[in-house]
Design an enzyme around this catalytic site. Structure first.
Site, mmCIF file in Angstrom:
data_model
loop_
_atom_site.group_PDB
_atom_site.id
_atom_site.type_symbol
_atom_site.label_atom_id
_atom_site.label_comp_id
_atom_site.label_asym_id
_atom_site.label_seq_id
_atom_site.Cartn_x
_atom_site.Cartn_y
_atom_site.Cartn_z
ATOM 1 N N LYS A 11 0.853 -1.207 0.000
ATOM 2 C CA LYS A 11 0.000 0.000 0.000
ATOM 3 C C LYS A 11 0.885 1.252 0.000
ATOM 4 O O LYS A 11 1.970 1.236 -0.565
ATOM 5 C CB LYS A 11 -0.962 -0.039 1.185
ATOM 6 C CG LYS A 11 -1.729 -1.361 1.247
ATOM 7 C CD LYS A 11 -2.871 -1.340 2.199
ATOM 8 C CE LYS A 11 -3.539 -2.711 2.174
ATOM 9 N NZ LYS A 11 -4.749 -2.764 2.971
ATOM 10 N N GLU A 96 -9.733 -0.680 -1.555
ATOM 11 C CA GLU A 96 -9.424 0.733 -1.309
ATOM 12 C C GLU A 96 -9.565 1.540 -2.597
ATOM 13 O O GLU A 96 -9.936 2.715 -2.575
ATOM 14 C CB GLU A 96 -8.022 0.857 -0.696
ATOM 15 C CG GLU A 96 -8.043 0.422 0.764
ATOM 16 C CD GLU A 96 -6.806 -0.306 1.247
ATOM 17 O OE1 GLU A 96 -5.732 -0.167 0.633
ATOM 18 O OE2 GLU A 96 -6.922 -1.040 2.255
ATOM 19 N N GLU A 166 -11.290 -10.510 -0.552
ATOM 20 C CA GLU A 166 -10.906 -9.686 0.594
ATOM 21 C C GLU A 166 -12.144 -9.008 1.171
ATOM 22 O O GLU A 166 -12.568 -7.963 0.663
ATOM 23 C CB GLU A 166 -9.911 -8.610 0.158
ATOM 24 C CG GLU A 166 -8.621 -9.144 -0.403
ATOM 25 C CD GLU A 166 -7.489 -8.128 -0.263
ATOM 26 O OE1 GLU A 166 -6.502 -8.455 0.383
ATOM 27 O OE2 GLU A 166 -7.623 -7.000 -0.777
ATOM 28 N N SER A 212 -6.340 -8.949 7.073
ATOM 29 C CA SER A 212 -5.709 -9.213 8.376
ATOM 30 C C SER A 212 -5.091 -10.605 8.485
ATOM 31 O O SER A 212 -5.142 -11.231 9.545
ATOM 32 C CB SER A 212 -6.717 -8.962 9.509
ATOM 33 O OG SER A 212 -7.138 -7.608 9.501
#
Ligand code: PGA
Length: 257
Positions: A11, A96, A166, A212
């Site tokens: 990221k 995202e 995800e 996670s």
């Protein structure tokens, strides 16, 4: 049998020196044999990572790409630029990008086609929001994201795509889907691939879990029959954590496929 794939999604983190150091630490381990390992740094550190992993089995990917080959697209990066920098993989449709940067299935689909045409391997992400899961919409949402993002992708092309499930509520939150919850969605996505394409292809496509993933939960997730690896965010920023996840992927029992 599908080879497990562990991809690190860095990221918008680290700097040049830290990127080089992290990639060097990961690439210097011979323990990665038997697992495909891909590091996805920010665009501006791709070259630093390329230098760090040179000669190793570690591969490199980008976190996104634009669908057009060149021209007046300020701020964007093309497939040929990524290839030129040493990328072989590209993450597409990350939550995202969908939820913060406004990408939709249509724009992601164009990127999928651009990546495939260039020879980059897409890691195509899908996943539901917490409210969608709570409303019992998980299957509908991920199926529709997959369908939309794969529009026009044929059965030859699908074999070279990796899918990442995800759940948005599990990304960066410390909450992980239980192995059972993840397996259920993975199996359903495989069923969708089987009906969209055919059973043989659906058994070849790797479906990663992301959200996670850490050393403490990796083994349990990775031993699920339809989980073929992980897309790792936070834990990919610490070499020892990431390598522990890779080690968990290595020990997956062959019988589980
Ligand atoms: P996380 O991120 O491992 O930090 O939850 C995963 C991802 O967004 O790919």
């Amino acid at each position: 049998m599908r080879t497990q794939l562990i991809a690190g999604n860095w990221k918008m983190n680290l700097d040049r020196a830290a990127s080089f150091e992290l990639a060097t630490a990961i690439a210097s381990r011979d323990s990665i044999s038997g697992v495909d390992v891909v590091l996805c740094p920010p665009f501006v550190y791709l070259e630093a990572v390329r230098d760090a992993i040179r000669g190793s089995a570690v591969r490199m990917g980008a976190q996104d790409v634009y669908s057009e080959p060149n021209g007046a697209f300020t701020g964007e990066i093309s497939t040929s630029m990524l290839l030129d920098t040493g990328c072989e993989w590209v993450i597409l449709g990350h939550s995202e990008r969908r939820h913060i940067l406004g990408e939709d299935d249509r724009s992601i689909n164009k990127k999928v086609h651009a990546a495939l045409a260039s020879g980059l391997t897409p890691i195509l992400c899908v996943g539901e929001l917490l409210e969608e899961r709570e409303a019992g919409q998980t299957e509908v949402v991920v199926r529709s994201q997959l369908d939309g993002s794969l529009a026009g992708v044929n059965d030859r092309q699908i074999a070279s795509i990796v899918i990442a499930y995800e759940p948005v509520w599990a990304i960066g939150t410390g909450k992980t889907a239980t192995p059972g919850q993840a397996q259920e969605v993975h199996a359903d996505l495989r069923k969708l691939l089987s009906s969209r394409y055919n059973r043989i292809v659906s058994q070849q496509v790797r479906i990663l879990y992301g959200g996670s993933v850490k050393p403490s939960n990796a083994a349990e997730l990775l031993t699920q029959p339809d989980i073929d690896g992980a897309l790792v965010g936070g834990a990919s920023l610490v070499a020892s954590d990431f390598l522990e996840i890779v080690a968990a992927a290595r020990t997956r029992t062959p019988a589980s496929n």
